[in-house]
Design an enzyme around this catalytic site. Structure first.
Site, PDB file in Angstrom:
ATOM      1  N   CYS A 135       0.880  -1.090   0.171  1.00 10.14           N
ATOM      2  CA  CYS A 135       0.021   0.105   0.051  1.00 10.14           C
ATOM      3  C   CYS A 135       0.887   1.274  -0.153  1.00 10.14           C
ATOM      4  O   CYS A 135       0.357   2.297  -0.531  1.00 10.14           O
ATOM      5  CB  CYS A 135      -0.989   0.069   1.203  1.00 10.14           C
ATOM      6  SG  CYS A 135      -1.798  -1.227   1.237  1.00 10.14           S
ATOM      7  N   HIS A 153      -3.771   6.880   1.144  1.00  7.77           N
ATOM      8  CA  HIS A 153      -3.975   5.799   0.576  1.00  7.77           C
ATOM      9  C   HIS A 153      -5.534   5.374   0.622  1.00  7.77           C
ATOM     10  O   HIS A 153      -6.023   5.470   1.900  1.00  7.77           O
ATOM     11  CB  HIS A 153      -2.942   4.847   0.965  1.00  7.77           C
ATOM     12  CG  HIS A 153      -3.219   3.208   1.069  1.00  7.77           C
ATOM     13  ND1 HIS A 153      -3.684   2.791  -0.349  1.00  7.77           N
ATOM     14  CD2 HIS A 153      -3.422   2.414   1.659  1.00  7.77           C
ATOM     15  CE1 HIS A 153      -3.868   1.674  -0.295  1.00  7.77           C
ATOM     16  NE2 HIS A 153      -3.911   1.261   1.004  1.00  7.77           N
ATOM     17  N   ASN A 193      -9.920  -0.507  -2.924  1.00  8.85           N
ATOM     18  CA  ASN A 193      -8.666  -0.139  -2.656  1.00  8.85           C
ATOM     19  C   ASN A 193      -7.635  -0.848  -3.586  1.00  8.85           C
ATOM     20  O   ASN A 193      -7.635  -1.907  -3.904  1.00  8.85           O
ATOM     21  CB  ASN A 193      -8.404  -0.778  -1.248  1.00  8.85           C
ATOM     22  CG  ASN A 193      -6.690  -1.049  -0.748  1.00  8.85           C
ATOM     23  OD1 ASN A 193      -5.944  -0.505  -1.353  1.00  8.85           O
ATOM     24  ND2 ASN A 193      -6.655  -1.166   0.537  1.00  8.85           N
TER      25      ASN A 193
HETATM   26  O1  UT7 Z   1      -4.619  -1.217   2.117  1.00 14.61           O
HETATM   27  C1  UT7 Z   1      -3.972  -2.042   3.050  1.00 14.61           C
HETATM   28  C2  UT7 Z   1      -4.420  -2.084   4.369  1.00 14.61           C
HETATM   29  N1  UT7 Z   1      -5.539  -2.600   4.917  1.00 14.61           N
HETATM   30  C3  UT7 Z   1      -6.383  -1.968   5.563  1.00 14.61           C
HETATM   31  O2  UT7 Z   1      -6.125  -0.759   5.963  1.00 14.61           O
HETATM   32  C4  UT7 Z   1      -7.715  -2.506   5.927  1.00 14.61           C
HETATM   33  C5  UT7 Z   1      -7.903  -2.282   7.335  1.00 14.61           C
HETATM   34  N2  UT7 Z   1      -9.317  -2.937   7.938  1.00 14.61           N
HETATM   35  C6  UT7 Z   1     -10.599  -2.750   7.532  1.00 14.61           C
HETATM   36  O3  UT7 Z   1     -10.584  -1.948   6.657  1.00 14.61           O
HETATM   37  C7  UT7 Z   1     -11.432  -3.532   8.090  1.00 14.61           C
HETATM   38  O4  UT7 Z   1     -11.134  -4.429   9.230  1.00 14.61           O
HETATM   39  C8  UT7 Z   1     -12.177  -4.602   7.111  1.00 14.61           C
HETATM   40  C9  UT7 Z   1     -13.056  -3.797   6.383  1.00 14.61           C
HETATM   41  C10 UT7 Z   1     -11.350  -5.537   6.508  1.00 14.61           C
HETATM   42  C11 UT7 Z   1     -13.265  -5.438   7.952  1.00 14.61           C
HETATM   43  O5  UT7 Z   1     -13.970  -4.716   8.725  1.00 14.61           O
HETATM   44  P1  UT7 Z   1     -14.308  -4.898  10.325  1.00 14.61           P
HETATM   45  O6  UT7 Z   1     -15.334  -4.136  10.454  1.00 14.61           O
HETATM   46  O7  UT7 Z   1     -12.714  -5.203  11.037  1.00 14.61           O
HETATM   47  O8  UT7 Z   1     -14.792  -6.500  10.019  1.00 14.61           O
HETATM   48  P2  UT7 Z   1     -14.461  -7.887  10.707  1.00 14.61           P
HETATM   49  O9  UT7 Z   1     -13.232  -8.490  10.064  1.00 14.61           O
HETATM   50  O10 UT7 Z   1     -13.921  -7.670  12.150  1.00 14.61           O
HETATM   51  O11 UT7 Z   1     -15.615  -8.771  10.859  1.00 14.61           O
HETATM   52  C12 UT7 Z   1     -16.833  -8.565  11.384  1.00 14.61           C
HETATM   53  C13 UT7 Z   1     -17.894  -9.602  10.938  1.00 14.61           C
HETATM   54  C14 UT7 Z   1     -17.427 -10.936  10.964  1.00 14.61           C
HETATM   55  O12 UT7 Z   1     -18.757 -11.689  11.427  1.00 14.61           O
HETATM   56  P3  UT7 Z   1     -18.703 -12.036  12.715  1.00 14.61           P
HETATM   57  O13 UT7 Z   1     -17.699 -13.027  13.290  1.00 14.61           O
HETATM   58  O14 UT7 Z   1     -18.978 -10.757  13.747  1.00 14.61           O
HETATM   59  O15 UT7 Z   1     -20.068 -12.896  12.462  1.00 14.61           O
HETATM   60  C15 UT7 Z   1     -17.163 -11.284   9.400  1.00 14.61           C
HETATM   61  O16 UT7 Z   1     -17.053 -12.389   9.274  1.00 14.61           O
HETATM   62  O17 UT7 Z   1     -18.308  -9.102   9.539  1.00 14.61           O
HETATM   63  C16 UT7 Z   1     -18.133 -10.313   8.405  1.00 14.61           C
HETATM   64  N3  UT7 Z   1     -17.478  -9.999   7.414  1.00 14.61           N
HETATM   65  C17 UT7 Z   1     -18.400  -9.973   6.314  1.00 14.61           C
HETATM   66  N4  UT7 Z   1     -19.578  -9.779   6.484  1.00 14.61           N
HETATM   67  C18 UT7 Z   1     -20.459  -9.620   5.016  1.00 14.61           C
HETATM   68  C19 UT7 Z   1     -16.231  -9.827   7.150  1.00 14.61           C
HETATM   69  N5  UT7 Z   1     -16.306  -9.605   5.711  1.00 14.61           N
HETATM   70  C20 UT7 Z   1     -17.608  -9.603   5.504  1.00 14.61           C
HETATM   71  C21 UT7 Z   1     -18.181  -9.224   4.002  1.00 14.61           C
HETATM   72  N6  UT7 Z   1     -19.376  -9.369   4.029  1.00 14.61           N
HETATM   73  N7  UT7 Z   1     -17.380  -8.935   3.015  1.00 14.61           N
END
Ligand code: UT7
Length: 362
Positions: A114, A289, A319
């Protein structure tokens, strides 16, 4: 004293628009979840065949070179940042050199994910300032769509990423004397890169990574390759089991990345401003970014920046990793949001972790 200016900028995104609802064909997700957690509405995917990271980089480079008023034959160094190269090796730099029929100039590939474009720009800045090169092409390009897990298992990563490319041409400008290095009427107005700031912390290198294919032989971690016994692991580079277990796709602990990003983004932006005796109120535009709209909004809030001081386009492109900063910079410039003399800060954070910023006077 010489400074480095951006003499031309271009971008390319594939025609194929993929909405959040389009992804429902492949995985359990929802438009609501993706927009709420990331801000993304749609992204672009390259053609499966015919378009590669390099070809997209070439498209962006052609525009940047033309806008700089030069030709590909004038470029004397290539820096290509990507995490999704056409080949494991050689890098995209030489493929671009070949595609654009450039001279036998140096071609350097940067693998900083990134923050790849920020690192690439910083390297180019040094070569211009020392007088080594006069026209450096810096490219950031990604074809993520070819290497993502589109099953529900990979949805936390696959919904985020998109394809595209951005490119700039760097040239010298005489910052102090007022004399143009290359006939530039703006010389002396302080135009050019004021400073660059690069950082890394490898302590958590594996929490945002694509492990395979690689030469690690699993000696550093017991997850997610723990399914293999010692005999199997020893000499493994790529196996059927890895593919069956989806271990050839990127892995991300999103929450940990998020927590670190919202600390390091403001830190490295302030570092750049402080270094130059400037304040957030002096900033005309911040181009972060495009990792996640929530990260950008957090940074904006933390630095008390107005809406018109921050540019985001993750809503349209997702992204695009090394391509996101040059695409956003190009789009903001094309919209007339960046004018001559404006103070612009570019900043990125990502896998590694690596992060950095560039402060420049447009
Ligand atoms: O550019 C490179 C650097 N990367 C970043 O900066 C990314 C930084 N992180 C993020 O942007 C966020 O952590 C994400 C967008 C990747 C994920 O969001 P989050 O709010 O941290 O979600 P999470 O991974 O904690 O997941 C929450 C819930 C989970 O379900 P349970 O366990 O609570 O039932 C996941 O299984 O959301 C679920 N989930 C989804 N649901 C629907 C994860 N991905 C999805 C999805 N659609 N695509």
């Amino acid at each position: 004293m010489k400074r480095t200016k951006i003499a031309g900028i271009g971008m390319y995104v594939p025609q194929n628009v993929v909405t959040n609802n389009d992804l429902l064909k492949y995985m359990e997700t929802s438009d609501e979840w993706i927009q709420e957690r990331t801000g993304i509405k749609e992204r672009r995917y390259a053609q499966r065949t015919g378009e590669t990271t390099t070809t997209m980089g070439v498209e962006a480079a052609r525009i940047a070179i033309e806008r700089a008023g030069i030709s590909p034959a004038d470029i004397d160094f290539i820096i290509f940042a990507t995490l999704s190269p056409d080949y494991y090796f050689p890098g995209c730099g030489v493929l671009l050199q070949r595609a654009m029929q450039m001279k036998e100039i140096g071609a350097l590939d940067v693998r900083n994910q990134c923050s790849g474009f920020i690192y690439a720009l910083s390297v180019g800045d040094q070569f211009i300032k020392t007088g080594m090169y006069k026209n450096i092409l810096v490219v950031g390009a990604e074809k993520h769509s070819f290497g993502l897990d589109f099953s529900t298992r990979g949805r936390n990563i696959s919904v985020i990423f998109g394809d595209g490319a951005g490119a700039i041409v760097l040239q010298p400008v005489n910052a102090n004397t007022g004399q143009a290095a290359q006939g530039d009427p703006l010389a002396g107005s302080g135009q050019g890169i004021l400073s660059t700031h690069l950082h890394s912390d490898g302590a958590a290198a594996e929490i945002l990574a694509m492990y395979n294919p690689g030469t690690h032989a699993n000696h550093w971690v017991d997850q997610p390759l723990a399914d293999f016994n010692d005999n199997e692991i020893g000499d493994m580079f790529m196996s059927h089991e890895m593919i069956d277990n989806a271990q050839n796709f990127p892995f991300m602990d999103g929450q940990s990345v998020f927590k670190k990003a919202i600390i390091k983004f403001p830190e490295v932006i302030l570092e750049a401003l402080n270094k130059n005796g400037l304040q957030t109120s002096d900033l005309n535009l911040l181009i972060p970014h495009q990792a996640n709209l929530r990260i950008s909004q957090f940074v904006q809030h933390k630095l008390k920046l107005r809406d018109d001081q921050v540019y985001n386009n993750i809503q349209q492109y997702g992204n695009t990793t090394a391509a996101s900063v040059p695409i956003a910079l190009c789009e903001a410039w094309e919209k007339g949001m960046i004018k001559e003399g404006d103070l612009v800060c570019l900043a990125a954070f990502g896998s590694g972790f690596t992060w950095g910023s560039v402060l420049l006077r447009w």
